[in-house]
Design a protein around this motif. Sequence first.
Motif, PDB file in Angstrom:
ATOM      1  N   ALA A  70     104.167  85.087  66.154  1.00 34.83           N
ATOM      2  CA  ALA A  70     103.322  85.805  67.120  1.00 34.83           C
ATOM      3  C   ALA A  70     101.870  85.384  67.017  1.00 34.83           C
ATOM      4  O   ALA A  70     101.148  85.328  68.025  1.00 34.83           O
ATOM      5  CB  ALA A  70     103.444  87.317  66.889  1.00 34.83           C
ATOM      6  N   ASN A  71     101.400  85.070  65.812  1.00 34.55           N
ATOM      7  CA  ASN A  71      99.992  84.726  65.590  1.00 34.55           C
ATOM      8  C   ASN A  71      99.900  83.640  64.520  1.00 34.55           C
ATOM      9  O   ASN A  71      99.651  83.927  63.347  1.00 34.55           O
ATOM     10  CB  ASN A  71      99.200  85.972  65.163  1.00 34.55           C
ATOM     11  CG  ASN A  71      97.702  85.696  65.058  1.00 34.55           C
ATOM     12  OD1 ASN A  71      97.246  84.583  65.336  1.00 34.55           O
ATOM     13  ND2 ASN A  71      96.947  86.690  64.641  1.00 34.55           N
ATOM     14  N   PRO A  72     100.129  82.375  64.893  1.00 33.43           N
ATOM     15  CA  PRO A  72     100.194  81.287  63.903  1.00 33.43           C
ATOM     16  C   PRO A  72      98.880  80.994  63.198  1.00 33.43           C
ATOM     17  O   PRO A  72      98.870  80.277  62.189  1.00 33.43           O
ATOM     18  CB  PRO A  72     100.644  80.081  64.743  1.00 33.43           C
ATOM     19  CG  PRO A  72     100.297  80.422  66.152  1.00 33.43           C
ATOM     20  CD  PRO A  72     100.405  81.906  66.261  1.00 33.43           C
ATOM     21  N   THR A  73      97.756  81.537  63.680  1.00 34.75           N
ATOM     22  CA  THR A  73      96.463  81.283  63.024  1.00 34.75           C
ATOM     23  C   THR A  73      96.010  82.454  62.157  1.00 34.75           C
ATOM     24  O   THR A  73      94.880  82.458  61.674  1.00 34.75           O
ATOM     25  CB  THR A  73      95.383  80.986  64.078  1.00 34.75           C
ATOM     26  OG1 THR A  73      95.236  82.120  64.947  1.00 34.75           O
ATOM     27  CG2 THR A  73      95.739  79.749  64.880  1.00 34.75           C
ATOM     28  N   ASN A  74      96.869  83.452  61.943  1.00 32.96           N
ATOM     29  CA  ASN A  74      96.503  84.595  61.104  1.00 32.96           C
ATOM     30  C   ASN A  74      96.443  84.151  59.646  1.00 32.96           C
ATOM     31  O   ASN A  74      97.466  83.922  59.002  1.00 32.96           O
ATOM     32  CB  ASN A  74      97.522  85.721  61.288  1.00 32.96           C
ATOM     33  CG  ASN A  74      97.105  87.005  60.556  1.00 32.96           C
ATOM     34  OD1 ASN A  74      96.194  86.995  59.722  1.00 32.96           O
ATOM     35  ND2 ASN A  74      97.765  88.096  60.874  1.00 32.96           N
ATOM     36  N   ALA A  75      95.233  84.018  59.122  1.00 27.68           N
ATOM     37  CA  ALA A  75      95.039  83.505  57.761  1.00 27.68           C
ATOM     38  C   ALA A  75      95.668  84.425  56.716  1.00 27.68           C
ATOM     39  O   ALA A  75      96.147  83.953  55.678  1.00 27.68           O
ATOM     40  CB  ALA A  75      93.555  83.331  57.474  1.00 27.68           C
ATOM     41  N   ALA A  76      95.669  85.733  56.973  1.00 29.48           N
ATOM     42  CA  ALA A  76      96.289  86.668  56.026  1.00 29.48           C
ATOM     43  C   ALA A  76      97.783  86.407  55.913  1.00 29.48           C
ATOM     44  O   ALA A  76      98.355  86.455  54.819  1.00 29.48           O
ATOM     45  CB  ALA A  76      96.025  88.108  56.463  1.00 29.48           C
TER      46      ALA A  76
END
Length: 487
Positions: free
Chosen positions: A52-58
Amino acid sequence: MAIAHPFFLCLLLSSPVAATSVFNQTVSRAYSETIKLRISNGRTIIRQELQANPTNAAAMLVENQQDFLTLAVEQNPKRFGALLKAQENRLEQLASSEERSAWSDFALAEIRLQVALSKLLQDQKLAAAWDLRQAYLQYLSNARRYPNFLPNKKSLGALQVLIGSVPDSYKFFLNIIGMKGDIKTGMANLHTASSRENPFQEEAKLMYGLILHLVDQDRQQDAATMVYTLATEKPDNLLFSFVALHILKKNKQSDLAHTLDKRRPTGNAYISFPYLHHMAADLYLYKGDFENSIRENKVFLQQHKGAHYIKAAHYKLYLASWLNQQQQQAIYHRNLIRQVGKSVVEEDSYAQRYTEQQIEPNRHLLLARLQSDGGYYREALAVLQQMKLNNRMEQEVIAEYYYRKARIWHGLDEPTQAKQHYEQAILACENSTLYFAPNAALQLGYLYQQAHQIELARHYFMKALSYKGHAYKNSIDGKAKLALQTL
Protein backbone atom coordinates in the motif's frame (compact mmCIF):
# COMPACT_ATOMS: atom_id res chain seq x y z
CA MET A 1 30.47 19.05 12.93
CA ALA A 2 31.81 20.40 9.59
CA ILE A 3 29.81 19.56 6.46
CA ALA A 4 31.99 17.19 4.42
CA HIS A 5 30.65 17.92 0.91
CA PRO A 6 28.61 20.71 -0.82
CA PHE A 7 25.92 18.12 -1.54
CA PHE A 8 24.98 18.11 2.12
CA LEU A 9 24.63 21.90 2.12
CA CYS A 10 22.25 21.62 -0.85
CA LEU A 11 20.31 18.96 0.98
CA LEU A 12 19.97 21.10 4.08
CA LEU A 13 18.80 24.12 2.07
CA SER A 14 16.37 22.26 -0.16
CA SER A 15 12.64 22.42 0.42
CA PRO A 16 11.41 19.64 2.73
CA VAL A 17 9.34 16.86 1.17
CA ALA A 18 6.10 15.92 2.89
CA ALA A 19 6.66 12.98 5.22
CA THR A 20 4.98 9.77 4.09
CA SER A 21 6.53 7.48 6.72
CA VAL A 22 4.43 6.53 9.71
CA PHE A 23 4.50 3.84 12.35
CA ASN A 24 0.85 2.94 11.88
CA GLN A 25 -1.21 0.06 13.27
CA THR A 26 -0.15 -2.38 10.55
CA VAL A 27 3.54 -1.60 11.06
CA SER A 28 3.05 -1.93 14.83
CA ARG A 29 1.51 -5.40 14.48
CA ALA A 30 4.33 -6.52 12.17
CA TYR A 31 6.96 -5.16 14.57
CA SER A 32 5.30 -6.94 17.52
CA GLU A 33 5.50 -10.29 15.72
CA THR A 34 9.07 -9.61 14.57
CA ILE A 35 10.42 -8.76 18.02
CA LYS A 36 8.84 -11.97 19.34
CA LEU A 37 10.87 -13.81 16.64
CA ARG A 38 7.69 -14.87 14.86
CA ILE A 39 9.37 -13.69 11.69
CA SER A 40 7.09 -15.40 9.16
CA ASN A 41 3.98 -13.79 10.68
CA GLY A 42 5.73 -10.42 10.73
CA ARG A 43 6.69 -10.71 7.05
CA THR A 44 3.11 -11.42 6.01
CA ILE A 45 1.83 -8.34 7.84
CA ILE A 46 4.55 -5.91 6.74
CA ARG A 47 4.09 -6.85 3.07
CA GLN A 48 0.53 -5.55 3.28
CA GLU A 49 1.81 -2.14 4.35
CA LEU A 50 4.62 -2.03 1.78
CA GLN A 51 2.21 -2.92 -1.04
CA ALA A 52 0.00 0.00 0.00
CA ASN A 53 2.86 2.40 0.79
CA PRO A 54 6.23 1.18 -0.57
CA THR A 55 8.08 4.32 0.62
CA ASN A 56 7.04 4.02 4.29
CA ALA A 57 10.44 4.05 6.00
CA ALA A 58 8.98 2.68 9.25
CA ALA A 59 7.70 -0.37 7.36
CA MET A 60 11.04 -0.78 5.56
CA LEU A 61 12.78 -0.71 8.93
CA VAL A 62 10.61 -3.52 10.31
CA GLU A 63 11.16 -5.57 7.15
CA ASN A 64 14.91 -5.02 7.51
CA GLN A 65 14.81 -6.06 11.14
CA GLN A 66 13.24 -9.33 10.01
CA ASP A 67 16.19 -10.02 7.70
CA PHE A 68 18.74 -8.97 10.30
CA LEU A 69 17.24 -11.12 13.08
CA THR A 70 17.01 -14.10 10.73
CA LEU A 71 20.69 -13.74 9.90
CA ALA A 72 21.72 -13.19 13.53
CA VAL A 73 19.70 -16.08 14.96
CA GLU A 74 20.18 -18.70 12.25
CA GLN A 75 23.74 -17.67 11.20
CA ASN A 76 23.25 -19.70 8.04
CA PRO A 77 26.10 -18.86 5.60
CA LYS A 78 23.95 -19.97 2.64
CA ARG A 79 21.45 -17.19 3.38
CA PHE A 80 23.94 -14.47 4.26
CA GLY A 81 24.43 -13.06 0.75
CA ALA A 82 20.74 -12.65 -0.03
CA LEU A 83 19.82 -11.27 3.39
CA LEU A 84 22.66 -8.74 3.36
CA LYS A 85 21.89 -7.67 -0.23
CA ALA A 86 18.24 -7.02 0.70
CA GLN A 87 19.36 -4.83 3.61
CA GLU A 88 21.78 -2.87 1.43
CA ASN A 89 19.04 -2.31 -1.19
CA ARG A 90 16.77 -0.78 1.46
CA LEU A 91 19.64 1.38 2.66
CA GLU A 92 20.22 2.66 -0.86
CA GLN A 93 16.50 3.34 -1.34
CA LEU A 94 16.29 5.34 1.90
CA ALA A 95 19.49 7.26 1.21
CA SER A 96 18.18 8.36 -2.19
CA SER A 97 14.73 9.28 -0.89
CA GLU A 98 13.83 12.97 -0.79
CA GLU A 99 11.82 12.52 2.41
CA ARG A 100 13.48 13.88 5.53
CA SER A 101 11.48 13.04 8.64
CA ALA A 102 12.09 11.53 12.05
CA TRP A 103 11.06 8.07 10.83
CA SER A 104 12.95 8.17 7.54
CA ASP A 105 16.17 9.41 9.18
CA PHE A 106 15.86 6.97 12.07
CA ALA A 107 15.27 4.08 9.66
CA LEU A 108 18.37 5.15 7.71
CA ALA A 109 20.52 4.98 10.85
CA GLU A 110 18.94 1.80 12.20
CA ILE A 111 19.26 -0.14 8.94
CA ARG A 112 22.86 1.05 8.57
CA LEU A 113 23.56 -0.30 12.06
CA GLN A 114 21.91 -3.63 11.22
CA VAL A 115 24.00 -3.86 8.04
CA ALA A 116 27.15 -3.23 10.12
CA LEU A 117 26.22 -5.93 12.64
CA SER A 118 25.35 -8.36 9.83
CA LYS A 119 28.82 -7.87 8.34
CA LEU A 120 30.43 -8.24 11.75
CA LEU A 121 28.68 -11.60 12.18
CA GLN A 122 30.48 -12.71 9.01
CA ASP A 123 33.81 -11.35 10.28
CA GLN A 124 33.86 -8.50 7.71
CA LYS A 125 35.37 -6.15 10.28
CA LEU A 126 36.56 -3.27 8.10
CA ALA A 127 33.31 -3.00 6.16
CA ALA A 128 31.35 -3.28 9.40
CA ALA A 129 33.41 -0.49 11.00
CA TRP A 130 32.62 1.90 8.13
CA ASP A 131 28.88 1.23 8.32
CA LEU A 132 28.96 1.51 12.10
CA ARG A 133 30.57 4.95 11.85
CA GLN A 134 27.97 6.10 9.30
CA ALA A 135 25.14 4.83 11.50
CA TYR A 136 26.53 6.57 14.58
CA LEU A 137 26.89 9.90 12.78
CA GLN A 138 23.31 9.57 11.49
CA TYR A 139 22.00 8.95 15.02
CA LEU A 140 23.84 12.07 16.19
CA SER A 141 22.33 14.08 13.35
CA ASN A 142 18.89 12.73 14.22
CA ALA A 143 19.34 13.77 17.84
CA ARG A 144 19.95 17.36 16.73
CA ARG A 145 17.07 17.41 14.23
CA TYR A 146 14.52 15.51 16.34
CA PRO A 147 15.63 15.86 19.99
CA ASN A 148 12.37 14.43 21.36
CA PHE A 149 12.18 11.38 19.08
CA LEU A 150 12.52 8.57 21.62
CA PRO A 151 13.36 5.59 19.33
CA ASN A 152 16.58 7.38 18.29
CA LYS A 153 17.61 7.67 21.95
CA LYS A 154 17.41 3.87 22.27
CA SER A 155 20.05 3.10 19.66
CA LEU A 156 22.17 6.22 20.14
CA GLY A 157 22.31 5.51 23.88
CA ALA A 158 23.43 1.91 23.33
CA LEU A 159 26.21 3.00 20.95
CA GLN A 160 27.33 5.81 23.28
CA VAL A 161 27.75 3.32 26.12
CA LEU A 162 29.50 0.65 24.04
CA ILE A 163 31.87 3.14 22.42
CA GLY A 164 32.48 4.78 25.81
CA SER A 165 33.49 1.44 27.28
CA VAL A 166 36.09 0.70 24.58
CA PRO A 167 39.63 0.34 26.07
CA ASP A 168 41.76 3.49 26.00
CA SER A 169 44.15 2.04 23.42
CA TYR A 170 41.36 2.18 20.80
CA LYS A 171 39.78 5.51 21.77
CA PHE A 172 42.33 7.62 19.91
CA PHE A 173 41.30 5.93 16.65
CA LEU A 174 37.59 6.28 17.44
CA ASN A 175 38.04 10.00 18.17
CA ILE A 176 39.79 10.50 14.83
CA ILE A 177 36.85 9.03 12.91
CA GLY A 178 34.32 11.02 14.92
CA MET A 179 33.00 8.41 17.33
CA LYS A 180 33.12 9.62 20.92
CA GLY A 181 31.26 7.58 23.49
CA ASP A 182 29.92 8.59 26.87
CA ILE A 183 28.65 5.94 29.29
CA LYS A 184 26.69 8.35 31.49
CA THR A 185 24.97 10.12 28.58
CA GLY A 186 24.30 6.83 26.83
CA MET A 187 22.68 5.25 29.89
CA ALA A 188 20.56 8.39 30.33
CA ASN A 189 19.36 8.14 26.71
CA LEU A 190 18.57 4.45 27.13
CA HIS A 191 16.72 5.11 30.37
CA THR A 192 14.62 7.83 28.72
CA ALA A 193 13.71 5.57 25.79
CA SER A 194 12.84 2.71 28.15
CA SER A 195 10.79 4.73 30.66
CA ARG A 196 8.64 6.85 28.32
CA GLU A 197 5.98 5.51 25.98
CA ASN A 198 7.11 4.97 22.38
CA PRO A 199 6.87 2.14 19.80
CA PHE A 200 10.27 0.75 20.83
CA GLN A 201 9.89 1.10 24.60
CA GLU A 202 10.06 -2.60 25.43
CA GLU A 203 13.05 -3.11 23.14
CA ALA A 204 14.71 -0.16 24.91
CA LYS A 205 14.01 -1.80 28.29
CA LEU A 206 15.64 -4.99 27.05
CA MET A 207 18.72 -3.12 25.81
CA TYR A 208 18.93 -1.05 28.99
CA GLY A 209 18.98 -4.19 31.15
CA LEU A 210 21.49 -5.94 28.92
CA ILE A 211 23.90 -2.99 28.85
CA LEU A 212 23.45 -2.25 32.57
CA HIS A 213 24.54 -5.82 33.28
CA LEU A 214 27.57 -5.32 31.05
CA VAL A 215 28.85 -2.01 32.44
CA ASP A 216 27.76 -1.81 36.09
CA GLN A 217 29.14 -4.54 38.33
CA ASP A 218 27.11 -3.31 41.31
CA ARG A 219 23.78 -3.46 39.48
CA GLN A 220 24.00 -6.83 37.78
CA GLN A 221 21.22 -8.24 39.93
CA ASP A 222 19.03 -5.23 39.13
CA ALA A 223 19.64 -5.86 35.43
CA ALA A 224 18.83 -9.56 35.76
CA THR A 225 15.59 -8.80 37.63
CA MET A 226 14.60 -6.17 35.07
CA VAL A 227 15.03 -8.45 32.04
CA TYR A 228 13.56 -11.51 33.78
CA THR A 229 10.47 -9.48 34.66
CA LEU A 230 10.15 -8.35 31.05
CA ALA A 231 10.40 -11.96 29.84
CA THR A 232 7.79 -13.22 32.30
CA GLU A 233 5.41 -10.36 31.48
CA LYS A 234 5.72 -11.25 27.79
CA PRO A 235 5.76 -15.07 27.85
CA ASP A 236 5.22 -15.29 24.08
CA ASN A 237 8.35 -13.28 23.28
CA LEU A 238 11.25 -15.60 22.43
CA LEU A 239 13.79 -12.76 22.09
CA PHE A 240 13.03 -11.53 25.61
CA SER A 241 13.35 -15.09 26.95
CA PHE A 242 16.71 -15.50 25.22
CA VAL A 243 18.17 -12.28 26.66
CA ALA A 244 16.83 -13.12 30.13
CA LEU A 245 18.40 -16.61 29.90
CA HIS A 246 21.71 -15.07 28.85
CA ILE A 247 21.79 -12.64 31.77
CA LEU A 248 20.58 -15.16 34.37
CA LYS A 249 23.26 -17.60 33.17
CA LYS A 250 25.94 -14.91 33.38
CA ASN A 251 24.59 -14.00 36.81
CA LYS A 252 24.96 -17.64 37.94
CA GLN A 253 21.23 -17.99 38.63
CA SER A 254 21.01 -21.37 36.93
CA ASP A 255 17.89 -22.73 38.61
CA LEU A 256 15.87 -19.66 37.63
CA ALA A 257 17.34 -19.79 34.11
CA HIS A 258 16.47 -23.48 33.85
CA THR A 259 12.86 -22.79 34.87
CA LEU A 260 12.60 -19.99 32.32
CA ASP A 261 14.10 -22.20 29.62
CA LYS A 262 11.43 -24.85 30.20
CA ARG A 263 8.71 -22.17 29.92
CA ARG A 264 10.08 -20.33 26.87
CA PRO A 265 7.75 -20.15 23.88
CA THR A 266 8.06 -22.84 21.21
CA GLY A 267 6.28 -23.82 18.02
CA ASN A 268 6.46 -23.49 14.26
CA ALA A 269 5.55 -19.79 14.37
CA TYR A 270 8.96 -19.00 15.87
CA ILE A 271 12.23 -18.86 13.95
CA SER A 272 14.60 -21.78 14.56
CA PHE A 273 16.98 -20.83 17.38
CA PRO A 274 19.51 -23.68 17.87
CA TYR A 275 21.75 -21.69 20.22
CA LEU A 276 19.11 -22.03 22.94
CA HIS A 277 19.94 -25.74 23.06
CA HIS A 278 23.61 -24.90 23.60
CA MET A 279 22.62 -22.63 26.52
CA ALA A 280 20.40 -25.37 27.99
CA ALA A 281 23.30 -27.84 27.71
CA ASP A 282 25.39 -25.55 29.91
CA LEU A 283 22.64 -25.30 32.53
CA TYR A 284 22.39 -29.10 32.70
CA LEU A 285 26.19 -29.40 32.87
CA TYR A 286 26.39 -27.02 35.84
CA LYS A 287 23.73 -29.08 37.61
CA GLY A 288 25.57 -32.35 37.01
CA ASP A 289 22.90 -33.74 34.65
CA PHE A 290 25.39 -34.95 32.08
CA GLU A 291 23.02 -37.05 29.97
CA ASN A 292 20.68 -34.11 29.29
CA SER A 293 23.64 -31.81 28.68
CA ILE A 294 24.93 -34.22 26.02
CA ARG A 295 21.48 -34.48 24.46
CA GLU A 296 21.00 -30.70 24.22
CA ASN A 297 24.40 -30.05 22.63
CA LYS A 298 23.82 -32.81 20.09
CA VAL A 299 20.52 -31.16 19.13
CA PHE A 300 22.40 -27.86 18.78
CA LEU A 301 25.00 -29.40 16.47
CA GLN A 302 22.31 -31.04 14.35
CA GLN A 303 20.35 -27.81 13.87
CA HIS A 304 23.01 -25.07 13.84
CA LYS A 305 24.08 -23.88 10.38
CA GLY A 306 26.76 -21.38 11.41
CA ALA A 307 30.46 -21.74 12.22
CA HIS A 308 30.45 -20.26 15.73
CA TYR A 309 30.08 -22.26 18.98
CA ILE A 310 30.86 -25.56 17.21
CA LYS A 311 34.18 -25.99 19.01
CA ALA A 312 32.53 -24.93 22.28
CA ALA A 313 29.76 -27.51 21.87
CA HIS A 314 32.25 -30.32 21.32
CA TYR A 315 34.29 -29.12 24.30
CA LYS A 316 31.18 -29.25 26.53
CA LEU A 317 30.34 -32.69 25.08
CA TYR A 318 33.87 -33.76 25.99
CA LEU A 319 33.46 -32.51 29.57
CA ALA A 320 30.03 -34.08 30.05
CA SER A 321 31.17 -37.41 28.59
CA TRP A 322 34.40 -37.44 30.63
CA LEU A 323 32.57 -36.67 33.88
CA ASN A 324 29.95 -39.30 32.98
CA GLN A 325 32.66 -41.98 32.64
CA GLN A 326 32.14 -42.25 28.85
CA GLN A 327 35.81 -42.14 27.94
CA GLN A 328 35.55 -43.19 24.29
CA GLN A 329 32.94 -40.50 23.57
CA ALA A 330 35.02 -37.95 25.49
CA ILE A 331 38.08 -38.63 23.32
CA TYR A 332 35.97 -38.46 20.16
CA HIS A 333 34.64 -34.98 20.97
CA ARG A 334 38.01 -33.71 22.17
CA ASN A 335 39.64 -34.72 18.88
CA LEU A 336 36.89 -32.97 16.90
CA ILE A 337 37.48 -29.59 18.58
CA ARG A 338 40.53 -28.89 16.41
CA GLN A 339 38.85 -29.98 13.20
CA VAL A 340 35.56 -28.07 13.21
CA GLY A 341 34.25 -24.50 13.44
CA LYS A 342 36.19 -21.26 13.90
CA SER A 343 38.10 -19.68 16.79
CA VAL A 344 36.46 -16.23 16.68
CA VAL A 345 34.13 -16.04 19.69
CA GLU A 346 35.65 -16.46 23.15
CA GLU A 347 34.00 -19.82 23.89
CA ASP A 348 35.47 -21.37 20.75
CA SER A 349 38.91 -19.86 21.38
CA TYR A 350 38.93 -21.30 24.90
CA ALA A 351 37.98 -24.75 23.58
CA GLN A 352 40.76 -24.58 20.97
CA ARG A 353 43.38 -23.56 23.55
CA TYR A 354 42.27 -26.35 25.86
CA THR A 355 42.92 -29.06 23.26
CA GLU A 356 46.39 -27.65 22.61
CA GLN A 357 47.36 -28.15 26.26
CA GLN A 358 46.90 -31.96 26.13
CA ILE A 359 46.22 -32.08 29.89
CA GLU A 360 43.54 -34.27 31.42
CA PRO A 361 41.38 -32.24 33.83
CA ASN A 362 41.45 -32.55 37.61
CA ARG A 363 38.02 -33.96 38.46
CA HIS A 364 37.63 -31.95 41.69
CA LEU A 365 38.57 -28.66 40.07
CA LEU A 366 36.41 -29.30 37.02
CA LEU A 367 33.32 -30.16 39.05
CA ALA A 368 33.87 -27.19 41.36
CA ARG A 369 34.30 -24.85 38.40
CA LEU A 370 31.11 -26.01 36.71
CA GLN A 371 29.08 -25.93 39.91
CA SER A 372 30.42 -22.47 40.75
CA ASP A 373 29.61 -21.24 37.22
CA GLY A 374 26.05 -22.37 37.82
CA GLY A 375 25.80 -20.67 41.20
CA TYR A 376 25.86 -23.96 43.16
CA TYR A 377 28.46 -22.63 45.58
CA ARG A 378 27.88 -24.92 48.56
CA GLU A 379 28.15 -28.00 46.35
CA ALA A 380 31.32 -26.62 44.74
CA LEU A 381 32.87 -25.89 48.15
CA ALA A 382 32.09 -29.43 49.32
CA VAL A 383 33.89 -30.84 46.27
CA LEU A 384 37.00 -28.72 46.87
CA GLN A 385 37.07 -29.69 50.56
CA GLN A 386 37.73 -33.25 49.39
CA MET A 387 40.86 -32.14 47.51
CA LYS A 388 44.16 -32.14 49.39
CA LEU A 389 47.06 -30.02 48.14
CA ASN A 390 50.63 -31.31 48.15
CA ASN A 391 54.03 -30.16 46.86
CA ARG A 392 53.98 -32.62 43.96
CA MET A 393 51.05 -30.87 42.30
CA GLU A 394 51.63 -28.67 39.28
CA GLN A 395 51.61 -24.89 39.73
CA GLU A 396 48.48 -24.56 37.59
CA VAL A 397 46.52 -26.98 39.79
CA ILE A 398 47.47 -25.17 43.00
CA ALA A 399 46.72 -21.74 41.51
CA GLU A 400 43.34 -22.87 40.22
CA TYR A 401 42.47 -24.44 43.58
CA TYR A 402 42.88 -21.10 45.37
CA TYR A 403 41.19 -19.19 42.56
CA ARG A 404 38.14 -21.48 42.51
CA LYS A 405 37.82 -21.28 46.29
CA ALA A 406 38.01 -17.49 46.07
CA ARG A 407 35.24 -17.36 43.47
CA ILE A 408 33.09 -19.64 45.62
CA TRP A 409 33.55 -17.53 48.76
CA HIS A 410 32.89 -14.44 46.63
CA GLY A 411 29.64 -15.99 45.40
CA LEU A 412 28.67 -16.87 48.97
CA ASP A 413 29.16 -13.20 49.92
CA GLU A 414 32.08 -13.93 52.25
CA PRO A 415 34.47 -11.13 51.22
CA THR A 416 37.14 -11.81 53.86
CA GLN A 417 37.58 -15.43 52.76
CA ALA A 418 37.34 -14.40 49.09
CA LYS A 419 40.08 -11.76 49.43
CA GLN A 420 42.38 -14.19 51.24
CA HIS A 421 42.04 -16.85 48.55
CA TYR A 422 42.38 -14.36 45.67
CA GLU A 423 45.68 -13.21 47.19
CA GLN A 424 46.81 -16.85 47.50
CA ALA A 425 45.90 -17.43 43.85
CA ILE A 426 48.02 -14.42 42.82
CA LEU A 427 51.00 -15.75 44.81
CA ALA A 428 50.56 -19.24 43.37
CA CYS A 429 50.75 -17.84 39.81
CA GLU A 430 54.11 -16.13 40.38
CA ASN A 431 56.46 -16.20 37.34
CA SER A 432 53.76 -17.65 35.08
CA THR A 433 51.25 -16.43 32.49
CA LEU A 434 48.30 -18.18 34.16
CA TYR A 435 45.13 -16.11 33.88
CA PHE A 436 44.09 -16.82 37.47
CA ALA A 437 46.32 -13.98 38.77
CA PRO A 438 44.95 -11.13 36.61
CA ASN A 439 41.40 -12.38 37.11
CA ALA A 440 41.96 -12.58 40.87
CA ALA A 441 43.25 -8.99 40.81
CA LEU A 442 40.18 -7.90 38.83
CA GLN A 443 37.84 -9.55 41.35
CA LEU A 444 39.72 -7.98 44.25
CA GLY A 445 39.18 -4.63 42.56
CA TYR A 446 35.43 -5.31 42.44
CA LEU A 447 35.36 -6.32 46.11
CA TYR A 448 37.16 -3.16 47.23
CA GLN A 449 34.99 -1.05 44.94
CA GLN A 450 31.87 -2.50 46.58
CA ALA A 451 33.40 -1.72 49.97
CA HIS A 452 34.00 1.91 48.81
CA GLN A 453 37.77 1.50 49.29
CA ILE A 454 38.49 3.34 46.08
CA GLU A 455 42.28 3.51 46.19
CA LEU A 456 42.59 -0.22 46.87
CA ALA A 457 40.11 -0.90 44.07
CA ARG A 458 42.17 1.26 41.72
CA HIS A 459 45.36 -0.57 42.79
CA TYR A 460 43.94 -3.98 41.93
CA PHE A 461 42.37 -2.91 38.64
CA MET A 462 45.76 -1.50 37.63
CA LYS A 463 47.40 -4.73 38.81
CA ALA A 464 45.02 -6.73 36.60
CA LEU A 465 46.15 -4.59 33.65
CA SER A 466 49.83 -5.16 34.42
CA TYR A 467 49.85 -8.88 33.59
CA LYS A 468 51.17 -9.79 30.14
CA GLY A 469 50.74 -12.74 27.83
CA HIS A 470 47.83 -14.53 29.49
CA ALA A 471 44.93 -16.16 27.66
CA TYR A 472 42.28 -13.57 28.56
CA LYS A 473 44.36 -10.38 28.17
CA ASN A 474 41.81 -8.50 26.03
CA SER A 475 38.79 -9.54 28.07
CA ILE A 476 40.28 -8.84 31.52
CA ASP A 477 41.90 -5.59 30.40
CA GLY A 478 38.59 -4.40 28.97
CA LYS A 479 36.76 -5.11 32.23
CA ALA A 480 39.49 -3.48 34.34
CA LYS A 481 39.54 -0.32 32.20
CA LEU A 482 35.77 -0.08 32.29
CA ALA A 483 35.87 -0.45 36.09
CA LEU A 484 38.50 2.28 36.35
CA GLN A 485 36.22 4.61 34.39
CA THR A 486 33.37 4.00 36.83
CA LEU A 487 35.69 4.92 39.73
